[in-house]
Each structure stands twice: as structure tokens, then as C-alpha cells.
Design an enzyme around this catalytic site. Structure first.
Site, PDB file in Angstrom:
ATOM      1  N   TYR A 161      44.641  49.827  25.394  1.00  0.00           N
ATOM      2  CA  TYR A 161      43.773  50.828  26.043  1.00  0.00           C
ATOM      3  C   TYR A 161      42.693  51.295  25.073  1.00  0.00           C
ATOM      4  O   TYR A 161      41.508  51.359  25.411  1.00  0.00           O
ATOM      5  CB  TYR A 161      44.676  51.984  26.473  1.00  0.00           C
ATOM      6  CG  TYR A 161      44.035  53.160  27.164  1.00  0.00           C
ATOM      7  CD1 TYR A 161      43.367  53.014  28.376  1.00  0.00           C
ATOM      8  CD2 TYR A 161      44.146  54.440  26.622  1.00  0.00           C
ATOM      9  CE1 TYR A 161      42.822  54.120  29.022  1.00  0.00           C
ATOM     10  CE2 TYR A 161      43.606  55.539  27.262  1.00  0.00           C
ATOM     11  CZ  TYR A 161      42.944  55.374  28.463  1.00  0.00           C
ATOM     12  OH  TYR A 161      42.414  56.468  29.097  1.00  0.00           O
TER      13      TYR A 161
HETATM   14  N1  LIG Z   1      43.730  61.885  32.920  1.00  0.00           N
HETATM   15  C1  LIG Z   1      43.462  62.072  31.650  1.00  0.00           C
HETATM   16  O1  LIG Z   1      43.868  63.083  31.047  1.00  0.00           O
HETATM   17  C2  LIG Z   1      42.635  61.076  30.871  1.00  0.00           C
HETATM   18  C3  LIG Z   1      42.602  61.143  29.468  1.00  0.00           C
HETATM   19  C4  LIG Z   1      41.777  60.263  28.772  1.00  0.00           C
HETATM   20  C5  LIG Z   1      40.994  59.346  29.475  1.00  0.00           C
HETATM   21  N2  LIG Z   1      41.071  59.287  30.843  1.00  0.00           N
HETATM   22  C6  LIG Z   1      40.216  58.303  31.536  1.00  0.00           C
HETATM   23  O2  LIG Z   1      39.591  58.941  32.652  1.00  0.00           O
HETATM   24  C7  LIG Z   1      39.450  58.006  33.729  1.00  0.00           C
HETATM   25  C8  LIG Z   1      40.172  58.523  34.960  1.00  0.00           C
HETATM   26  O3  LIG Z   1      41.523  58.744  34.639  1.00  0.00           O
HETATM   27  P1  LIG Z   1      42.623  59.229  35.709  1.00  0.00           P
HETATM   28  O4  LIG Z   1      43.743  59.798  34.922  1.00  0.00           O
HETATM   29  O5  LIG Z   1      41.976  60.028  36.773  1.00  0.00           O
HETATM   30  O6  LIG Z   1      43.075  57.809  36.333  1.00  0.00           O
HETATM   31  P2  LIG Z   1      44.201  57.500  37.425  1.00  0.00           P
HETATM   32  O7  LIG Z   1      45.231  56.634  36.793  1.00  0.00           O
HETATM   33  O8  LIG Z   1      44.653  58.769  38.062  1.00  0.00           O
HETATM   34  O9  LIG Z   1      43.457  56.524  38.463  1.00  0.00           O
HETATM   35  C9  LIG Z   1      42.206  56.739  38.988  1.00  0.00           C
HETATM   36  C10 LIG Z   1      41.991  55.843  40.218  1.00  0.00           C
HETATM   37  O10 LIG Z   1      41.691  54.498  39.799  1.00  0.00           O
HETATM   38  C11 LIG Z   1      42.173  53.617  40.803  1.00  0.00           C
HETATM   39  N3  LIG Z   1      42.303  52.269  40.247  1.00  0.00           N
HETATM   40  C12 LIG Z   1      43.198  51.824  39.328  1.00  0.00           C
HETATM   41  N4  LIG Z   1      43.022  50.503  39.114  1.00  0.00           N
HETATM   42  C13 LIG Z   1      41.996  50.112  39.891  1.00  0.00           C
HETATM   43  C14 LIG Z   1      41.353  48.856  40.124  1.00  0.00           C
HETATM   44  N5  LIG Z   1      41.750  47.743  39.487  1.00  0.00           N
HETATM   45  N6  LIG Z   1      40.322  48.795  41.015  1.00  0.00           N
HETATM   46  C15 LIG Z   1      39.918  49.918  41.677  1.00  0.00           C
HETATM   47  N7  LIG Z   1      40.497  51.126  41.507  1.00  0.00           N
HETATM   48  C16 LIG Z   1      41.525  51.225  40.630  1.00  0.00           C
HETATM   49  C17 LIG Z   1      43.509  54.243  41.208  1.00  0.00           C
HETATM   50  O11 LIG Z   1      43.927  53.775  42.494  1.00  0.00           O
HETATM   51  C18 LIG Z   1      43.177  55.732  41.194  1.00  0.00           C
HETATM   52  O12 LIG Z   1      42.766  56.197  42.473  1.00  0.00           O
HETATM   53  C19 LIG Z   1      40.028  56.678  33.191  1.00  0.00           C
HETATM   54  O13 LIG Z   1      38.985  55.919  32.637  1.00  0.00           O
HETATM   55  C20 LIG Z   1      40.977  57.126  32.103  1.00  0.00           C
HETATM   56  O14 LIG Z   1      41.215  56.121  31.175  1.00  0.00           O
HETATM   57  C21 LIG Z   1      41.876  60.114  31.551  1.00  0.00           C
END
Ligand SMILES: NC(=O)c1ccc[n+]([C@@H]2O[C@H](COP(=O)([O-])OP(=O)(O)OC[C@H]3O[C@@H](n4cnc5c(N)ncnc54)[C@H](O)[C@@H]3O)[C@@H](O)[C@H]2O)c1
Length: 258
Positions: A161
Site C-alpha cells: 500500500y
Molecule cells: N479511511 C482512512 O482513514 C484512510 C487513511 C489513509 C488513506 N486513506 C485513503 O483514502 C481513500 C478512501 O479511503 P476509504 O477508507 O474511504 O476507502 P474504502 O475502503 O472505504 O473504499 C472506498 C470505496 O472504494 C470502492 N472500491 C474498492 N475497490 C474498487 C475498485 N477496484 N473499483 C472501484 N471501486 C472500488 C469500494 O467499493 C468503496 O465504496 C483511499 O485512497 C485510501 O487509501 C484512507
């Protein structure tokens, strides 16, 4: 916060926005913020039922369209961009948000683990930016990409990641430099937010969750709409017109970039 978002003029009214992974988590929070601010939003997600639910929930606030697509498939990138342009007539904001990965100790990681992270995070970000470029050049639009503290800090078990996330920051800085003369800005958000996944993890591992919250200077996880969505609105609006190539830490003060 709701009042604050509504009272600031984000000048995203009628702007055309694509959000990958927009049916859940931070993506849905951003979609909600943009639709409420008057933007026309296409959410792209692999989860069909979540897309249907999101459209139902957001339709009363404004213009929301959905596209079911797995962004790890190289054949969908052009379709995603063309769907937004054909529905809305232009493209102003591309938000590369979706990213899937597996946590494993470094020595256990396989090429397939790396492929999952790069095929859902790095490659779609790169390809969608390439296909979006001519439209963003026309609209003097912007790109918002997503990074993670796991990449910036080198969090154990997150090598696949972290590698993809830091690669995304690298290509974002290059595009910011190359595309500045086209009037396109490229910035990055590194968030911490209370998504459904995090809520489930809270139930399964309450002590670890409390540890995380206590380690964050602001002592809470961000709200996908009012904390992360508001910064995405800022990056898409003319309020940030003198910013490009930047990583914004939207993480309650967890990491201070220097
Ligand atoms: N949540 C956090 O605290 C956090 C922390 C650091 C970074 N991030 C980054 O922020 C962004 C959003 O994170 P999140 O926690 O909301 O993600 P999440 O895991 O909740 O997923 C977000 C959405 O992406 C969709 N998805 C997954 N794989 C997919 C694919 N192959 N094609 C199309 N859609 C797909 C899922 O169905 C979901 O609706 C990501 O880039 C993540 O790496 C999040």
C-alpha cells in the site's frame, strides 16, 4: 460544520466531478459535499448496491450519476472519463480515491499483493489522469489524488500500500509541474477518517482504536463529508488557485510534513 460548508462560496456550482470509490467511505463523504455544493458528480464504484443507495440518498440534494466499474480493469478508464463528459458536457475535477490493498509483513508479500495495490491505486490514478488531461485542459480543472500516512511514515505491514501511495504522490508532483502551464492543478489529500470499515475495526479491536484516537492530536477521526469533503471542496475551488503539487494532511494533526 454543516453551516460552515454551506455558507462558504466554494464556486464548484455546476462543475463536473468524477470520484472513484464514490459509493462508500471517504468517496461517499466527498460526493455528498460536492453535490450539496451544487456540483454535478459521477461516482464510480465496484459495489452495485452501494451505488444504488448513494444515488437514492443524494438525488434530493442535486445532480448525482453512477457508473459501476472495477477500476483495476484497464479497459474502463476511458469509459469513466467519457461517461462524465457525455453526461455533464465537460470535466472539471478528477478525484482518484478508490484503493484496495492487503496488510502483510514485508517478507510475506507476493507479487499478487503488490498487483492488487498498484492495479486499484496507482495505475487507475495514472490512466485516468492521462485520459482526463485534454478535458481538464479545456476546463482549467484539477486533480485530487489520495495518499496515506501509512506510506509517508512507512507503517509496518503496509509495504504494498505504502509503495503505491508514495508512487501516486510522485506522479502527482510531476503532473503538477508539467500541467501547470495547461492551467491544471494537481494536489493530494492524506486523510484519516471514520469510514464504515474503520467503524467495524473499532468494534473488533476497541483497544487499538482507542490507541489510534489518543495518538491523534485532535483526538478524533475525521468525518468523510465535513472534514475530508470540505478540504476536497477547497482544493477544487478557486480558493486554492495558487496551490499545486501539495500534499494536504487531513489527519487531525497526526503527521506534520516539513
Ligand atoms: N479511511 C482512512 O482513514 C484512510 C487513511 C489513509 C488513506 N486513506 C485513503 O483514502 C481513500 C478512501 O479511503 P476509504 O477508507 O474511504 O476507502 P474504502 O475502503 O472505504 O473504499 C472506498 C470505496 O472504494 C470502492 N472500491 C474498492 N475497490 C474498487 C475498485 N477496484 N473499483 C472501484 N471501486 C472500488 C469500494 O467499493 C468503496 O465504496 C483511499 O485512497 C485510501 O487509501 C484512507
Amino acid at each position: 460544520m454543516e453551516v460552515l460548508i454551506m455558507s462558504i462560496n466554494w464556486d464548484v456550482q455546476d462543475k463536473s466531478v468524477i470520484i472513484t470509490g464514490g459509493a462508500g467511505g471517504i468517496g461517499l463523504g466527498m460526493a455528498t459535499a460536492f453535490v450539496k455544493a451544487g456540483a454535478k458528480v459521477l461516482i464510480v464504484d465496484v459495489n452495485d448496491s452501494a451505488l444504488t443507495q448513494a444515488k437514492k440518498d443524494l438525488a434530493s440534494f442535486g445532480t448525482i450519476e453512477t457508473l459501476k466499474a472495477d477500476i483495476s480493469s484497464v479497459t474502463v478508464d476511458q469509459e469513466i472519463i467519457e461517461t462524465a463528459v457525455s453526461k455533464f458536457g465537460s470535466l472539471d475535477v478528477l478525484i482518484n480515491n478508490a484503493h484496495a490493498s492487503k496488510q502483510k509483513p514485508f517478507t510475506d508479500l507476493t507479487d499478487d499483493d503488490l498487483a492488487l495495490s498498484f492495479n486499484t491505486g496507482f495505475y487507475p490514478t495514472w490512466h485516468l489522469m492521462q485520459f482526463a488531461h485534454p478535458y481538464l485542459k479545456d476546463s482549467k480543472g484539477c486533480v485530487i489524488n489520495f495518499a496515506s500516512g501509512a506510506g509517508i511514515n512507512g507503517q509496518p505491514t503496509q509495504a504494498a500500500y505504502a509503495a503505491a501511495k508514495e508512487a501516486i504522490r510522485g506522479l502527482s508532483r510531476v503532473a503538477a509541474n508539467e500541467w501547470a502551464s495547461d492551467g491544471i492543478r494537481v494536489n493530494i489529500i492524506s486523510p484519516i477518517a471514520e469510514t464504515e470499515g474503520v467503524k467495524q475495526w473499532h468494534k473488533a479491536a476497541p483497544e487499538q482504536y482507542d490507541q489510534l484516537v489518543n495518538s491523534i492530536p485532535l483526538h478524533r477521526l475525521g468525518d468523510p463529508e465535513t472534514d475530508i469533503g470540505s478540504v476536497a471542496l477547497f482544493l477544487a475551488s478557486s480558493a486554492s488557485s495558487y496551490m499545486t503539487g501539495q500534499t494536504l494532511m487531513v489527519d487531525g494533526g497526526d503527521i506534520k510534513l516539513r
